[in-house]
Scaffold this motif. Structure first.
Motif, PDB file in Angstrom:
ATOM      1  N   MET A   1       0.839  -1.205   0.000  1.00 16.19           N
ATOM      2  CA  MET A   1       0.000   0.000   0.000  1.00 16.19           C
ATOM      3  C   MET A   1       0.879   1.262   0.000  1.00 16.19           C
ATOM      4  SD  MET A   1      -3.261   0.618   2.314  1.00 16.19           S
ATOM      5  CE  MET A   1      -4.287   2.042   2.066  1.00 16.19           C
ATOM      6  N   THR A   2       0.694   2.122  -0.952  1.00 17.97           N
ATOM      7  CA  THR A   2       1.468   3.367  -0.989  1.00 17.97           C
ATOM      8  C   THR A   2       0.630   4.473  -0.380  1.00 17.97           C
ATOM      9  OG1 THR A   2       0.580   4.202  -3.043  1.00 17.97           O
ATOM     10  CG2 THR A   2       2.390   2.621  -3.214  1.00 17.97           C
ATOM     11  N   GLU A   3       1.243   5.645  -0.177  1.00 16.02           N
ATOM     12  CA  GLU A   3       0.492   6.743   0.432  1.00 16.02           C
ATOM     13  C   GLU A   3      -0.658   7.204  -0.464  1.00 16.02           C
ATOM     14  OE1 GLU A   3       4.110   8.619  -1.523  1.00 16.02           O
ATOM     15  OE2 GLU A   3       3.712   6.943  -0.193  1.00 16.02           O
ATOM     16  N   LEU A   4      -0.535   6.895  -1.766  1.00 12.33           N
ATOM     17  CA  LEU A   4      -1.603   7.317  -2.676  1.00 12.33           C
ATOM     18  C   LEU A   4      -2.843   6.432  -2.541  1.00 12.33           C
ATOM     19  CD1 LEU A   4       0.416   8.335  -5.828  1.00 12.33           C
ATOM     20  CD2 LEU A   4      -0.833   9.800  -4.262  1.00 12.33           C
ATOM     21  N   ASP A   5      -2.702   5.316  -1.817  1.00 14.86           N
ATOM     22  CA  ASP A   5      -3.893   4.504  -1.594  1.00 14.86           C
ATOM     23  C   ASP A   5      -4.785   5.083  -0.502  1.00 14.86           C
ATOM     24  OD1 ASP A   5      -3.241   2.660  -3.520  1.00 14.86           O
ATOM     25  OD2 ASP A   5      -1.915   1.594  -2.153  1.00 14.86           O
ATOM     26  N   ASN A   6      -4.261   6.088   0.198  1.00 16.32           N
ATOM     27  CA  ASN A   6      -5.104   6.743   1.203  1.00 16.32           C
ATOM     28  C   ASN A   6      -6.119   7.602   0.488  1.00 16.32           C
ATOM     29  OD1 ASN A   6      -3.541   5.789   3.292  1.00 16.32           O
ATOM     30  ND2 ASN A   6      -2.153   7.537   3.178  1.00 16.32           N
ATOM     31  N   PHE A   7      -7.358   7.269   0.581  1.00 16.09           N
ATOM     32  CA  PHE A   7      -8.331   8.181  -0.017  1.00 16.09           C
ATOM     33  C   PHE A   7      -9.699   7.999   0.622  1.00 16.09           C
ATOM     34  CE2 PHE A   7      -8.386   4.398  -2.659  1.00 16.09           C
ATOM     35  CZ  PHE A   7      -9.734   4.139  -2.814  1.00 16.09           C
ATOM     36  N   LEU A  17     -11.040   6.649   4.904  1.00 11.73           N
ATOM     37  CA  LEU A  17      -9.606   6.891   4.741  1.00 11.73           C
ATOM     38  C   LEU A  17      -8.868   5.808   5.511  1.00 11.73           C
ATOM     39  CD1 LEU A  17      -7.095   9.019   4.339  1.00 11.73           C
ATOM     40  CD2 LEU A  17      -7.639   9.663   6.656  1.00 11.73           C
ATOM     41  N   SER A  18      -7.763   5.326   4.963  1.00 15.20           N
ATOM     42  CA  SER A  18      -6.947   4.425   5.779  1.00 15.20           C
ATOM     43  C   SER A  18      -5.514   4.924   5.815  1.00 15.20           C
ATOM     44  CB  SER A  18      -7.018   3.001   5.244  1.00 15.20           C
ATOM     45  OG  SER A  18      -6.901   3.002   3.857  1.00 15.20           O
ATOM     46  N   CYS A  19      -4.846   4.724   6.952  1.00 14.12           N
ATOM     47  CA  CYS A  19      -3.437   5.069   7.022  1.00 14.12           C
ATOM     48  C   CYS A  19      -2.719   4.014   7.847  1.00 14.12           C
ATOM     49  CB  CYS A  19      -3.223   6.481   7.550  1.00 14.12           C
ATOM     50  SG  CYS A  19      -3.839   6.774   9.188  1.00 14.12           S
ATOM     51  N   THR A 310      -6.776  22.064   3.178  1.00 18.16           N
ATOM     52  CA  THR A 310      -7.616  21.091   2.473  1.00 18.16           C
ATOM     53  C   THR A 310      -7.313  21.098   0.974  1.00 18.16           C
ATOM     54  OG1 THR A 310      -9.360  22.750   2.385  1.00 18.16           O
ATOM     55  CG2 THR A 310      -9.567  21.084   4.096  1.00 18.16           C
ATOM     56  N   ARG A 311      -6.362  21.967   0.540  1.00 21.62           N
ATOM     57  CA  ARG A 311      -6.155  22.113  -0.916  1.00 21.62           C
ATOM     58  C   ARG A 311      -5.559  20.855  -1.548  1.00 21.62           C
ATOM     59  NH1 ARG A 311      -0.354  25.142  -1.100  1.00 21.62           N
ATOM     60  NH2 ARG A 311       0.364  23.730   0.483  1.00 21.62           N
ATOM     61  N   SER A 312      -4.936  19.963  -0.727  1.00 24.44           N
ATOM     62  CA  SER A 312      -4.355  18.740  -1.307  1.00 24.44           C
ATOM     63  C   SER A 312      -5.412  17.656  -1.514  1.00 24.44           C
ATOM     64  CB  SER A 312      -3.240  18.223  -0.404  1.00 24.44           C
ATOM     65  OG  SER A 312      -3.761  17.933   0.878  1.00 24.44           O
ATOM     66  N   ILE A 313      -6.623  17.892  -1.030  1.00 20.51           N
ATOM     67  CA  ILE A 313      -7.702  16.912  -1.218  1.00 20.51           C
ATOM     68  C   ILE A 313      -8.337  17.132  -2.586  1.00 20.51           C
ATOM     69  CG2 ILE A 313      -9.976  16.180  -0.378  1.00 20.51           C
ATOM     70  CD1 ILE A 313      -8.993  16.792   2.421  1.00 20.51           C
ATOM     71  N   PRO A 324     -18.740   9.522  -7.075  1.00 22.79           N
ATOM     72  CA  PRO A 324     -17.723  10.519  -6.738  1.00 22.79           C
ATOM     73  C   PRO A 324     -17.069  10.191  -5.393  1.00 22.79           C
ATOM     74  CG  PRO A 324     -19.913  11.417  -6.393  1.00 22.79           C
ATOM     75  CD  PRO A 324     -20.099  10.050  -6.982  1.00 22.79           C
ATOM     76  N   SER A 325     -15.771  10.446  -5.278  1.00 23.52           N
ATOM     77  CA  SER A 325     -15.107  10.289  -3.981  1.00 23.52           C
ATOM     78  C   SER A 325     -13.994  11.330  -3.893  1.00 23.52           C
ATOM     79  CB  SER A 325     -14.557   8.872  -3.822  1.00 23.52           C
ATOM     80  OG  SER A 325     -13.618   8.612  -4.818  1.00 23.52           O
ATOM     81  N   TRP A 326     -13.269  11.336  -2.813  1.00 21.15           N
ATOM     82  CA  TRP A 326     -12.205  12.321  -2.599  1.00 21.15           C
ATOM     83  C   TRP A 326     -10.920  11.615  -2.244  1.00 21.15           C
ATOM     84  CZ3 TRP A 326     -13.334  17.493  -3.209  1.00 21.15           C
ATOM     85  CH2 TRP A 326     -14.700  17.802  -3.264  1.00 21.15           C
ATOM     86  N   LYS A 327      -9.801  12.086  -2.790  1.00 25.26           N
ATOM     87  CA  LYS A 327      -8.497  11.571  -2.398  1.00 25.26           C
ATOM     88  C   LYS A 327      -7.879  12.534  -1.398  1.00 25.26           C
ATOM     89  CE  LYS A 327      -6.600   8.933  -6.242  1.00 25.26           C
ATOM     90  NZ  LYS A 327      -5.870   7.750  -5.907  1.00 25.26           N
ATOM     91  N   ALA A 328      -7.521  12.009  -0.235  1.00 26.55           N
ATOM     92  CA  ALA A 328      -6.835  12.823   0.775  1.00 26.55           C
ATOM     93  C   ALA A 328      -5.454  12.224   0.978  1.00 26.55           C
ATOM     94  CB  ALA A 328      -7.601  12.813   2.086  1.00 26.55           C
ATOM     95  N   PRO A 329      -4.394  13.026   0.834  1.00 19.80           N
ATOM     96  CA  PRO A 329      -3.052  12.464   0.915  1.00 19.80           C
ATOM     97  C   PRO A 329      -2.597  12.154   2.340  1.00 19.80           C
ATOM     98  CG  PRO A 329      -2.924  14.801   0.493  1.00 19.80           C
ATOM     99  CD  PRO A 329      -4.377  14.460   0.505  1.00 19.80           C
ATOM    100  N   SER A 330      -3.338  12.604   3.358  1.00 20.86           N
ATOM    101  CA  SER A 330      -2.837  12.404   4.728  1.00 20.86           C
ATOM    102  C   SER A 330      -3.952  12.505   5.755  1.00 20.86           C
ATOM    103  CB  SER A 330      -1.795  13.475   5.044  1.00 20.86           C
ATOM    104  OG  SER A 330      -2.409  14.747   5.024  1.00 20.86           O
ATOM    105  N   LEU A 331      -3.659  11.978   6.954  1.00 23.74           N
ATOM    106  CA  LEU A 331      -4.588  12.138   8.073  1.00 23.74           C
ATOM    107  C   LEU A 331      -4.752  13.615   8.419  1.00 23.74           C
ATOM    108  CD1 LEU A 331      -6.301  10.989  10.415  1.00 23.74           C
ATOM    109  CD2 LEU A 331      -4.189  10.722  11.724  1.00 23.74           C
ATOM    110  N   LEU A 332      -3.641  14.381   8.277  1.00 26.17           N
ATOM    111  CA  LEU A 332      -3.706  15.811   8.574  1.00 26.17           C
ATOM    112  C   LEU A 332      -4.755  16.499   7.693  1.00 26.17           C
ATOM    113  CD1 LEU A 332      -2.474  18.208  10.154  1.00 26.17           C
ATOM    114  CD2 LEU A 332      -0.841  18.491   8.307  1.00 26.17           C
ATOM    115  N   SER A 333      -4.714  16.210   6.382  1.00 25.22           N
ATOM    116  CA  SER A 333      -5.694  16.853   5.500  1.00 25.22           C
ATOM    117  C   SER A 333      -7.105  16.354   5.827  1.00 25.22           C
ATOM    118  CB  SER A 333      -5.343  16.630   4.032  1.00 25.22           C
ATOM    119  OG  SER A 333      -5.213  15.259   3.750  1.00 25.22           O
ATOM    120  N   ALA A 334      -7.222  15.071   6.253  1.00 23.97           N
ATOM    121  CA  ALA A 334      -8.538  14.538   6.618  1.00 23.97           C
ATOM    122  C   ALA A 334      -9.086  15.242   7.864  1.00 23.97           C
ATOM    123  CB  ALA A 334      -8.453  13.043   6.860  1.00 23.97           C
TER     124      ALA A 334
END
Ligand SMILES: [Zn+2]
Length: 394
Positions: A1-7, A17-19, A310-313, A324-334
């Motif tokens: 699982m890469t960080e891009l799988d967090n969404f 979201l998973s991390c 939130t701009r990275s989401i 439709p869904s959203w990709k969030a790169p991190s727990l911080l952005s979530a």
């Protein structure tokens, strides 16, 4: 699982979201000068995943892998953390996952920067809450606003590709550029400088001798605590030049000029320590016009803070479910995404009324009766007030 799988997946108003689960290690190394030096590193725990769901009514929650809710109030737990207690802070992330994606070989953490990021999340939620109180606490609003606006920018490491920096408002570049322009100009020989002003409309008279002292870093005719402070000088020059296009930036400059000129020059703003002044501030000059503008600026700063975080989401169209869904790169952005979706008109974070509990809980604004985070706290506090009553009657 890469960080891009967090969404986030959106289905029926739910985002998920998973991390990675993580663990911290403190290692002692030697600096180049031979001094011992402690380094804090966060490592992913092999293949262990923490799952989150977000719903409009419950906020960001931990879930089991099957999607049932575990902890209803992740943001509340986060803002309840005593940021200066490193052990508790690290314990929270071991349970909840780290704020950013981390490298398999470990990511070095600047603990002071981490505390600052936590304080900014806290300040954002508290400012949102403060703006919704029926009677406004202007000093608290100003403290939280200026902390977010003027606080030092910090950077946290994630992976080699992802780092995070706290928001630096365009206000800073605005006043720095103005100060650079003014250093090329000659001082004026006029009786007074008339500046067009939105707060004290239509205009304000600036004393040219005082202006010369502030802008040149001198104390020829005027001398008061903080007169040669850098922020005060930049703000005053930008105020006098009055050629910033953005109305919002102009309002911030006018406010900070009048506030520092009348109430007191600001030395530093920290989350824990509040606003520090050079001399003793005269709060009788924090008048109704300034208070009104303080609230406007609070709203602008809050919006800038949440937009930045939130701009990275990104919106993401799910090819499997065609939803439709959203990709969030991190727990911080979530976490910021859950602040983004907080409804300040209808729900706020309230501090538990049990003095020995420091928790914040999410409550409907209309619910004025719920004062405790849980039954234990209500019982503990009722027993406490009962004991005090009994002692008094003896
Ligand atoms: Zn409590």
């Amino acid at each position: 699982m890469t960080e891009l799988d967090n969404f986030f997946n959106l289905s029926n108003d739910y985002f998920s979201l998973s991390c990675k689960k993580c663990t911290f290690r403190i290692e002692e190394t030697l600096k180049t000068n031979g001094q011992p030096h402690k380094i804090l590193t966060v490592y992913p725990v092999n293949n262990e995943i923490i799952n989150y769901a977000f719903s409009g009514s419950q906020g960001l929650c931990l879930t089991t892998p099957h999607g049932s809710l575990q902890n209803k109030n992740v943001l509340g737990s986060l803002i309840s953390l005593p940021a200066t207690n490193v052990k508790k802070v690290l314990g929270f992330f071991e349970e909840h996952g780290y704020l950013l994606p981390i490298s398999p070989e470990g990511t070095e953490i600047d603990i002071a920067a981490l505390v600052e990021v936590l304080n900014r999340i806290k300040a954002t939620v508290l400012l949102m809450t403060a703006l919704e109180k029926p009677s406004l606490d202007y000093k608290q609003i100003l403290h939280l606003t200026l902390y977010l606006l003027l606080g030092t920018q910090v950077t946290l490491n994630g992976t080699a590709r992802i780092t995070y920096s706290t928001y630096r408002h365009p206000f800073h570049d605005g006043i720095r550029n103005q100060a650079a322009i003014d250093s090329l100009q000659q001082s004026s020989e006029t009786e007074s400088i008339t500046v067009k002003d939105m707060i004290y409309a239509p205009s304000y008279e600036l004393n040219p001798d005082e202006y010369d002292d502030i802008s040149n870093g001198e104390t020829f005719t005027y001398d008061y605590p903080g007169i040669n402070d850098t922020l005060y000088r930049q703000v005053t020059i930008a105020y006098k030049n009055n050629n910033i296009q953005s109305r919002n930036l102009r309002l911030m400059i006018e406010f900070l000029f009048h506030y520092m000129h009348s109430v007191g020059v600001i030395k530093a703003v920290t989350f824990e320590g509040g606003i520090e002044y050079y001399g003793s501030p005269d709060f009788s000059k924090f008048d109704s016009q300034l208070k009104k503008v303080a609230v406007l600026i609070a709203r602008l700063v809050l919006s800038g803070e949440i937009n930045h975080n939130t701009r990275s989401i990104k919106p993401f169209y799910n090819p499997n479910s065609l939803e439709p869904s959203w990709k969030a790169p991190s727990l911080l952005s979530a976490l910021y995404f859950s602040i983004f979706y907080m409804k300040p008109g209808s729900e706020i974070y309230r501090k538990c009324a049990n003095p020995s509990c420091h928790k914040y809980f999410l409550v409907k604004t209309s619910n004025s009766r719920k004062k405790y985070c849980c039954d234990n706290c209500r019982n503990a506090n009722n027993q406490r007030s009962h004991r005090i009553k009994v002692q008094k009657s003896k």
